[in-house]
Design a protein around this motif. Structure first.
Motif, mmCIF file in Angstrom:
data_model
loop_
_atom_site.group_PDB
_atom_site.id
_atom_site.type_symbol
_atom_site.label_atom_id
_atom_site.label_comp_id
_atom_site.label_asym_id
_atom_site.label_seq_id
_atom_site.Cartn_x
_atom_site.Cartn_y
_atom_site.Cartn_z
ATOM 1 N N CYS A 155 0.836 -1.207 0.041
ATOM 2 C CA CYS A 155 0.046 -0.170 -0.077
ATOM 3 C C CYS A 155 0.772 1.363 -0.125
ATOM 4 O O CYS A 155 0.564 2.290 -0.916
ATOM 5 C CB CYS A 155 -1.005 0.084 1.118
ATOM 6 S SG CYS A 155 -2.005 1.387 1.363
ATOM 7 N N THR A 156 1.923 1.184 0.810
ATOM 8 C CA THR A 156 2.736 2.433 0.855
ATOM 9 C C THR A 156 3.461 2.509 -0.491
ATOM 10 O O THR A 156 3.607 3.604 -1.092
ATOM 11 C CB THR A 156 3.862 2.174 2.081
ATOM 12 O OG1 THR A 156 3.156 2.116 3.256
ATOM 13 C CG2 THR A 156 4.851 3.368 2.122
ATOM 14 N N ARG A 157 3.976 1.459 -0.773
ATOM 15 C CA ARG A 157 4.693 1.324 -2.107
ATOM 16 C C ARG A 157 4.086 1.946 -3.215
ATOM 17 O O ARG A 157 4.691 2.819 -4.245
ATOM 18 C CB ARG A 157 5.104 0.015 -2.610
ATOM 19 C CG ARG A 157 6.027 -0.015 -3.714
ATOM 20 C CD ARG A 157 6.299 -1.702 -3.907
ATOM 21 N NE ARG A 157 7.425 -1.806 -4.914
ATOM 22 C CZ ARG A 157 7.290 -1.794 -6.396
ATOM 23 N NH1 ARG A 157 6.220 -1.376 -6.796
ATOM 24 N NH2 ARG A 157 8.186 -2.019 -7.359
ATOM 25 N N SER A 158 2.782 1.799 -3.210
ATOM 26 C CA SER A 158 1.899 2.102 -4.359
ATOM 27 C C SER A 158 1.697 3.758 -4.616
ATOM 28 O O SER A 158 1.408 4.294 -5.587
ATOM 29 C CB SER A 158 0.667 1.604 -4.290
ATOM 30 O OG SER A 158 -0.254 1.826 -3.193
ATOM 31 N N ARG A 159 2.024 4.217 -3.256
ATOM 32 C CA ARG A 159 1.790 5.632 -3.192
ATOM 33 C C ARG A 159 3.244 6.547 -3.938
ATOM 34 O O ARG A 159 2.878 7.729 -4.233
ATOM 35 C CB ARG A 159 1.586 6.234 -2.036
ATOM 36 C CG ARG A 159 -0.031 5.800 -1.138
ATOM 37 C CD ARG A 159 0.010 5.966 0.032
ATOM 38 N NE ARG A 159 -1.369 5.304 0.463
ATOM 39 C CZ ARG A 159 -1.549 5.220 1.545
ATOM 40 N NH1 ARG A 159 -0.520 5.190 2.586
ATOM 41 N NH2 ARG A 159 -2.709 4.649 2.108
ATOM 42 N N PHE A 160 4.041 5.852 -3.857
ATOM 43 C CA PHE A 160 5.404 6.489 -4.524
ATOM 44 C C PHE A 160 5.868 5.847 -5.773
ATOM 45 O O PHE A 160 6.503 6.487 -6.570
ATOM 46 C CB PHE A 160 6.428 6.343 -3.446
ATOM 47 C CG PHE A 160 6.175 7.199 -2.262
ATOM 48 C CD1 PHE A 160 6.208 8.376 -1.971
ATOM 49 C CD2 PHE A 160 5.346 6.542 -1.187
ATOM 50 C CE1 PHE A 160 5.865 9.032 -0.805
ATOM 51 C CE2 PHE A 160 5.112 7.162 0.098
ATOM 52 C CZ PHE A 160 5.359 8.541 0.113
ATOM 53 N N ILE A 161 5.766 4.657 -5.971
ATOM 54 C CA ILE A 161 5.981 3.830 -7.160
ATOM 55 C C ILE A 161 4.965 3.662 -8.022
ATOM 56 O O ILE A 161 4.082 2.752 -7.779
ATOM 57 C CB ILE A 161 6.755 2.773 -6.780
ATOM 58 C CG1 ILE A 161 8.023 3.039 -5.841
ATOM 59 C CG2 ILE A 161 7.431 2.091 -8.076
ATOM 60 C CD1 ILE A 161 9.026 4.048 -6.275
ATOM 61 N N HIS A 162 4.909 4.090 -9.161
ATOM 62 C CA HIS A 162 3.807 4.026 -9.987
ATOM 63 C C HIS A 162 3.727 2.799 -11.045
ATOM 64 O O HIS A 162 4.097 2.947 -12.253
ATOM 65 C CB HIS A 162 3.461 5.250 -10.647
ATOM 66 C CG HIS A 162 3.120 6.356 -9.710
ATOM 67 N ND1 HIS A 162 1.957 6.468 -9.030
ATOM 68 C CD2 HIS A 162 3.738 7.392 -9.540
ATOM 69 C CE1 HIS A 162 2.272 7.463 -8.261
ATOM 70 N NE2 HIS A 162 3.014 8.009 -8.583
ATOM 71 N N ASP A 163 3.749 1.670 -10.300
ATOM 72 C CA ASP A 163 3.695 0.416 -11.148
ATOM 73 C C ASP A 163 2.417 0.390 -11.883
ATOM 74 O O ASP A 163 1.205 1.076 -11.577
ATOM 75 C CB ASP A 163 3.840 -0.915 -10.298
ATOM 76 C CG ASP A 163 5.457 -0.879 -10.111
ATOM 77 O OD1 ASP A 163 6.350 -0.588 -10.580
ATOM 78 O OD2 ASP A 163 5.594 -1.438 -8.707
ATOM 79 N N PRO A 164 2.021 -0.490 -12.989
ATOM 80 C CA PRO A 164 0.625 -0.879 -13.503
ATOM 81 C C PRO A 164 -0.127 -1.430 -12.503
ATOM 82 O O PRO A 164 -0.843 -2.675 -12.756
ATOM 83 C CB PRO A 164 0.926 -1.704 -14.736
ATOM 84 C CG PRO A 164 2.080 -2.468 -14.411
ATOM 85 C CD PRO A 164 3.228 -1.561 -13.680
ATOM 86 N N ASP A 165 -0.340 -0.887 -11.194
ATOM 87 C CA ASP A 165 -1.361 -1.636 -10.287
ATOM 88 C C ASP A 165 -2.658 -0.638 -10.322
ATOM 89 O O ASP A 165 -2.884 0.242 -11.289
ATOM 90 C CB ASP A 165 -0.589 -1.511 -8.952
ATOM 91 C CG ASP A 165 -0.228 -0.201 -8.307
ATOM 92 O OD1 ASP A 165 -0.494 0.867 -9.083
ATOM 93 O OD2 ASP A 165 0.432 -0.278 -7.425
ATOM 94 N N ASP A 166 -3.471 -0.641 -9.362
ATOM 95 C CA ASP A 166 -4.655 0.120 -9.387
ATOM 96 C C ASP A 166 -4.914 0.981 -8.198
ATOM 97 O O ASP A 166 -4.130 1.165 -7.033
ATOM 98 C CB ASP A 166 -5.678 -0.700 -9.703
ATOM 99 C CG ASP A 166 -6.078 -1.792 -8.592
ATOM 100 O OD1 ASP A 166 -5.922 -1.691 -7.448
ATOM 101 O OD2 ASP A 166 -6.147 -3.160 -9.015
#
Length: 232
Positions: A155-166
């Motif tokens: 969850c933390t990672r997704s806020r800074f690293i914009h992988d093709p997640d959602d």
């Protein structure tokens, strides 16, 4: 004062000598084998942990130090001393686990502030636009020491690293969540991370900017899901 001790740091290029000096400095401030719960000790440990994270990919870039300054905002007349400690700590990543453990201990009753520290590390790691394998390994180990599970890490990672997640990952929820539960979850997150709420709790000022960025990321993710679901 911490800054006077930093000014007295050795110029010996031998890594072992510098690492021993850094360990002694932090121990003298209450870090390492000593116990402390004061702001100076906490600041020193955060600088060291951030700097060693910047070195985790093999090269600590100026962009990462600039990112650190944007988040932690040392006094203008102390930036030079902070830079000196940061540079010394980037000689290698040795000892980072002990600094992480001490920060975790200092903030054992302030879990949200511990999350803010972890967010700060991710912000520094993402400063050059790439999360290297070495940095990811470092951050995963720090998350483990801080007591964060894999879902919290992602969850933390997704806020800074914009992988093709959602956006669901960014909010820490499953895609199957109902509209009602989605709104309730969002409201809870908004209350928890709103900068004004942190200010009222007496959170150190250097974390308010991080809270503002996190709050914006939460709003962005929620708005994305609202648009996707056609909610109003």
């Amino acid at each position: 004062m911490i800054w006077q001790r930093i000014t007295d740091a050795p110029d010996d290029p031998d890594r072992g000598t510098i690492r021993a000096w850094l360990d002694n400095l932090l121990c003298g401030l209450g870090i390492g084998d000593c116990h402390a719960n004061n702001e100076v000790a906490f600041t020193a440990a955060v600088i060291a942990l951030s700097a060693k994270m910047a070195k985790a990919d093999g090269v600590a870039s100026p962009l990462e130090f600039e990112a650190f300054l944007r988040i932690f905002k040392p006094p203008a007349d102390e930036v030079g001393n902070v830079a000196r400690l940061f540079q010394l700590a980037t000689k290698d990543i040795a000892g980072f686990e002990s600094y992480a453990r001490q920060i975790s201990e200092l903030l054992k009753d302030e879990r949200q502030l511990l999350r803010d520290v972890f967010d700060g590390l991710f912000y520094v790691a993402a400063a050059d636009g790439i999360l290297h394998d070495g940095e990811e390994h470092y951050l995963k180990r720090v998350a483990e020491i801080f007591g964060f599970n894999d879902a919290t890490y992602r969850c933390t990672r997704s806020r800074f690293i914009h992988d093709p997640d959602d956006a669901y990952t960014r909010l820490g929820i499953d895609r199957s969540i109902s509209d009602v539960d989605l709104k309730a979850h969002y409201k809870a997150l908004a209350r928890q991370h709103h900068p004004d709420a942190l200010t009222s709790r007496g959170v150190p000022p250097e974390f308010i900017e991080m809270a503002t960025r996190k709050f914006a990321a939460i709003n962005s993710a929620y708005e994305s899901i609202v648009r996707e679901r056609g909610l109003r």
